[in-house]
Design a protein around this motif. Structure first.
Motif, PDB file in Angstrom:
ATOM      1  N   ALA A 128       0.827  -1.209   0.000  1.00  0.00           N
ATOM      2  CA  ALA A 128       0.000   0.000   0.000  1.00  0.00           C
ATOM      3  C   ALA A 128       0.862   1.261   0.000  1.00  0.00           C
ATOM      4  O   ALA A 128       0.469   2.286  -0.527  1.00  0.00           O
ATOM      5  CB  ALA A 128      -0.932   0.000   1.211  1.00  0.00           C
ATOM      6  N   LEU A 129       2.049   1.180   0.585  1.00  0.00           N
ATOM      7  CA  LEU A 129       2.874   2.378   0.746  1.00  0.00           C
ATOM      8  C   LEU A 129       3.828   2.605  -0.405  1.00  0.00           C
ATOM      9  O   LEU A 129       4.185   3.735  -0.719  1.00  0.00           O
ATOM     10  CB  LEU A 129       3.714   2.268   2.026  1.00  0.00           C
ATOM     11  N   ALA A 132       5.090   1.952  -4.322  1.00  0.00           N
ATOM     12  CA  ALA A 132       4.673   1.562  -5.676  1.00  0.00           C
ATOM     13  C   ALA A 132       5.610   0.492  -6.251  1.00  0.00           C
ATOM     14  O   ALA A 132       5.160  -0.413  -6.970  1.00  0.00           O
ATOM     15  CB  ALA A 132       4.637   2.784  -6.576  1.00  0.00           C
ATOM     16  N   ARG A 143       4.828  -2.779  -4.792  1.00  0.00           N
ATOM     17  CA  ARG A 143       3.587  -3.252  -5.374  1.00  0.00           C
ATOM     18  C   ARG A 143       3.832  -3.927  -6.724  1.00  0.00           C
ATOM     19  O   ARG A 143       3.362  -5.039  -6.961  1.00  0.00           O
ATOM     20  CB  ARG A 143       2.645  -2.062  -5.547  1.00  0.00           C
ATOM     21  N   ILE A 158      -5.069  -4.521   1.597  1.00  0.00           N
ATOM     22  CA  ILE A 158      -4.495  -3.487   0.727  1.00  0.00           C
ATOM     23  C   ILE A 158      -5.582  -2.503   0.313  1.00  0.00           C
ATOM     24  O   ILE A 158      -5.415  -1.280   0.414  1.00  0.00           O
ATOM     25  CB  ILE A 158      -3.831  -4.116  -0.522  1.00  0.00           C
ATOM     26  N   ALA A 159      -6.725  -3.040  -0.131  1.00  0.00           N
ATOM     27  CA  ALA A 159      -7.828  -2.159  -0.537  1.00  0.00           C
ATOM     28  C   ALA A 159      -8.230  -1.261   0.628  1.00  0.00           C
ATOM     29  O   ALA A 159      -8.473  -0.066   0.448  1.00  0.00           O
ATOM     30  CB  ALA A 159      -9.015  -2.990  -1.007  1.00  0.00           C
ATOM     31  N   LEU A 195      -6.377  -0.284   3.214  1.00  0.00           N
ATOM     32  CA  LEU A 195      -5.350   0.712   3.545  1.00  0.00           C
ATOM     33  C   LEU A 195      -5.350   1.858   2.537  1.00  0.00           C
ATOM     34  O   LEU A 195      -4.857   2.940   2.811  1.00  0.00           O
ATOM     35  CB  LEU A 195      -3.965   0.053   3.596  1.00  0.00           C
ATOM     36  N   GLU A 196      -5.903   1.581   1.334  1.00  0.00           N
ATOM     37  CA  GLU A 196      -5.949   2.633   0.319  1.00  0.00           C
ATOM     38  C   GLU A 196      -7.307   3.324   0.281  1.00  0.00           C
ATOM     39  O   GLU A 196      -7.540   4.165  -0.584  1.00  0.00           O
ATOM     40  CB  GLU A 196      -5.620   2.025  -1.050  1.00  0.00           C
ATOM     41  N   ARG A 207     -10.152  11.192   0.511  1.00  0.00           N
ATOM     42  CA  ARG A 207      -9.238  12.296   0.267  1.00  0.00           C
ATOM     43  C   ARG A 207      -9.445  13.411   1.286  1.00  0.00           C
ATOM     44  O   ARG A 207      -8.484  14.038   1.753  1.00  0.00           O
ATOM     45  CB  ARG A 207      -9.470  12.853  -1.150  1.00  0.00           C
ATOM     46  N   GLN A 237       3.567  10.008   8.078  1.00  0.00           N
ATOM     47  CA  GLN A 237       2.973   8.786   7.519  1.00  0.00           C
ATOM     48  C   GLN A 237       2.533   7.849   8.637  1.00  0.00           C
ATOM     49  O   GLN A 237       1.477   7.227   8.569  1.00  0.00           O
ATOM     50  CB  GLN A 237       3.990   8.058   6.626  1.00  0.00           C
ATOM     51  N   ARG A 266      -5.574   5.408   8.374  1.00  0.00           N
ATOM     52  CA  ARG A 266      -5.593   4.277   7.450  1.00  0.00           C
ATOM     53  C   ARG A 266      -5.994   2.972   8.124  1.00  0.00           C
ATOM     54  O   ARG A 266      -6.748   2.179   7.554  1.00  0.00           O
ATOM     55  CB  ARG A 266      -4.229   4.108   6.781  1.00  0.00           C
ATOM     56  N   ALA A 312      -9.171   0.676   7.300  1.00  0.00           N
ATOM     57  CA  ALA A 312      -8.904  -0.652   6.732  1.00  0.00           C
ATOM     58  C   ALA A 312      -9.593  -1.774   7.500  1.00  0.00           C
ATOM     59  O   ALA A 312      -9.822  -2.849   6.948  1.00  0.00           O
ATOM     60  CB  ALA A 312      -7.400  -0.900   6.688  1.00  0.00           C
TER      61      ALA A 312
END
Ligand SMILES: Nc1ncnc2c1ncn2[C@@H]1O[C@H](COP(=O)(O)OP(=O)(O)OP(=O)(O)O)[C@@H](O)[C@H]1O
Ligand SMILES: [Mg+2]
Lengths: 253, 272
Positions: A87-88, A90, A93, A143-144, A146-147, A151, A164, A172, A176
């Motif tokens: 999640a953090l 890229a 991922r 993952i979903a 945590l994202e 906004r 963070q 987060r 989650a």
């Protein structure tokens, strides 16, 4: 008042009544058509057998429950850091997702003999199979989750200059949690299946093993009793997680 | 200080002893739009918020008001122009700025008190003092009985008040308000506006309010900026010379009605 409470009673009574009717229909059919017990035993026959074999069923249930819970717990422990990393980051991922998706896509039944070949005849191969079978739904949902922070809430944290780490802790992770529990509920029923796969391939104990030997000896009522126990185990674990979820995620209506 | 209605932005005031809270010059903002196009959301505009003043912006929906506030908050960077906050370049959010967002944004998993204490947690303020201040703010806004409730148990107006308490917790030098009462009925709006006016007066802080309610803007502010439709530019800068403290009778003053008409005429482009 009266009519609504009595109709609520009717609502609650309907479902058990339907289940009971199905059992009775099963019992009656077996008797009327004189189906031999080694093909399809009657519910009463299964009950009788279950009572007779209660110690063995109990012991083997505990074996399967243990494998399931240890594997499930380890799957959660593995998913947490992986989900945070994916999640953090890229790069993590892009690197990890294909591998994890590949692992998920391999048919577990097919690799089970290999895992037993590598890990020997302890309970570990079974636990590893449980992990393989159930980590993916946990991971993907986590993952979903945590994202999923909105906004507007991220802006609020950012406007306060939150780190963070702080954003994780205050925003987060709570967002989650419901996703995480959804993943766990899917995964725990898979975990039971994973234990049985492992026990089918190589084991001297567990409900899967019991099913295997009882069918090979035409002890069909015992196999049915073991299957019923597996089903109950699965349902109980599902509701157990739901119970924990209701206590942890107490803010959603 | 009364600017000419009809177009020009008020000239920046002469070099004051005190540095301005916010000073934007020639700031504009585009957003990426569909299929490689770009949406010109704002500007170029100048914005000057003197320390200790209450400045409101009114303008039609979509003219870039929230964009302007996000720029002032440091949540968004402009395409061009310069932005200063208390004399230093504005390039990131600051803990000296409290924000009430257009949506109240309270965490449903925390109690009202925990929500109000969020800035204290993030900024690692001393716990006991922060708690005391939070309770005092909740007391002032009539929420003290709900301190340990979850925000979902509160009405819309109470949630906005809780969000206001949170914005005020760390004693910000500058308060940014994006239509804080936009989602509320007219009665609650007026009540909360007056409450905010009193609070602001007591605290003597700088505030920047975005609203599309002209009366609310006049009731609260020292200056009202009128924005044009997108891409938003500042059409007029009107000084509100009404006496303070203001109260429920203020809107009945003839001067209030005059100002209201003046602003409406600018918005609807009528010749005064
Ligand atoms: N993140 C974004 N990405 C792309 N376009 C955006 C974004 N934010 C705003 N816009 C566009 O910029 C313009 C101004 O938006 P903004 O939210 O600043 O308006 P507003 O004046 O606050 O409107 P309202 O009164 O309805 O809140 C709009 O056309 C909007 O579609
Ligand atoms: Mg807006």
């Amino acid at each position: 008042m009266k009519s609504s409470s009595s109709s609520r009673f009717a609502d609650r009574a309907t479902i058990p009544a339907v289940y009971l009717a199905l059992l009775v229909a099963w019992e009656v059919s077996v008797r009327v058509f004189a189906i031999p017990a080694w093909i399809l035993p009657a519910p009463t026959e299964i009950g009788r057998t279950a009572l007779k074999w209660a110690p063995e069923l109990g012991f083997n249930s505990l074996v399967t429950l243990r494998e399931t819970l240890v594997g499930f717990g380890l799957a959660i422990a593995l998913s947490l850091p992986l989900a945070v990393l994916i999640a953090l980051n890229a790069t993590a991922r892009r690197l990890l997702y294909p591998i994890l998706l590949g692992l998920q896509s391999v048919p577990k039944v097919a690799v089970a003999p290999l895992i037993i070949l590598w890990l020997g005849l302890s309970e570990w191969p079974k636990i590893v199979i449980v992990i393989l079978v159930c980590f993916f739904p946990i991971l993907v949902n986590l993952i979903a989750g945590l994202e999923a922070a909105p906004r507007t809430m991220l802006d609020l944290m950012r406007s306060l200059g939150a780190s963070q780490h702080m954003i994780f802790r205050r925003l987060r992770i709570p967002v989650a949690l419901p996703h995480f529990f959804t993943g766990c509920k899917v995964a725990v029923t898979f975990a039971v299946i994973g234990s049985v796969i492992g026990e089918f391939v190589a084991a001297q104990e567990g409900l899967g093993y019991l099913i295997l030997i009882s069918t090979s000896q035409s002890q069909t009522p015992l196999a049915f009793a073991a299957i019923a126990l597996l089903t109950l185990l699965s349902i109980a674990l599902f509701h157990g997680i739901e119970w924990i979820e209701r206590r942890v995620v107490d803010w959603t209506p | 200080m009364i600017a000419a209605a009809g177009g020009l932005v008020a000239a920046p005031p002469p070099a004051a002893a005190e540095v301005a809270a916010i000073d934007l010059r020639g700031v504009s903002k585009h957003y990426p739009g569909a299929a490689g196009t770009s949406v010109h959301a704002l500007g170029p505009i100048d914005l000057h918020i003197p320390t200790g003043s209450f400045v409101a912006v009114v303008g039609p929906s979509g003219c870039g008001k929230s964009t302007l506030l996000r720029l002032v908050a440091g949540l968004e960077m402009p395409d061009g122009g310069t932005m200063m906050r208390y004399g230093t370049p504005l390039d990131a959010p600051s803990h000296e700025v409290g924000i009430v967002f257009q949506e109240h944004v309270l965490f449903p998993w925390n109690t009202v008190l925990e929500n109000v204490l969020l800035p204290a947690d993030v900024l690692a303020l001393p716990k006991a003092a922060a708690r005391e201040r939070a309770l005092r703010l909740l007391e002032m806004t009539g929420l003290i009985a709900f301190a340990n409730h979850r925000p979902q148990m509160l009405s819309g107006g109470m949630r906005q008040r809780a969000a206001l308490c949170r914005a005020l917790l760390a004693d910000p030098r500058l308060l940014l308000l994006d239509e804080p009462f936009g989602a509320l009925d007219a009665l609650t709006r007026e009540e909360l506006s007056l409450e905010l006016s009193g609070l602001w007066q007591d605290l003597g802080r700088t505030a920047f309010l975005i609203t599309h309610d002209i009366e609310e803007a006049i009731l609260l502010s020292d200056r009202v900026l009128v924005m044009s439709p997108r891409p938003g530019r500042i059409r007029a800068d009107i000084a509100i010379d009404l006496p303070r403290p203001r109260n429920a009778d203020t809107p009945a003053l003839p001067r209030f009605q005059e100002l209201k008409k003046q602003i409406r005429d600018i918005i609807f482009d009528r010749r005064a």
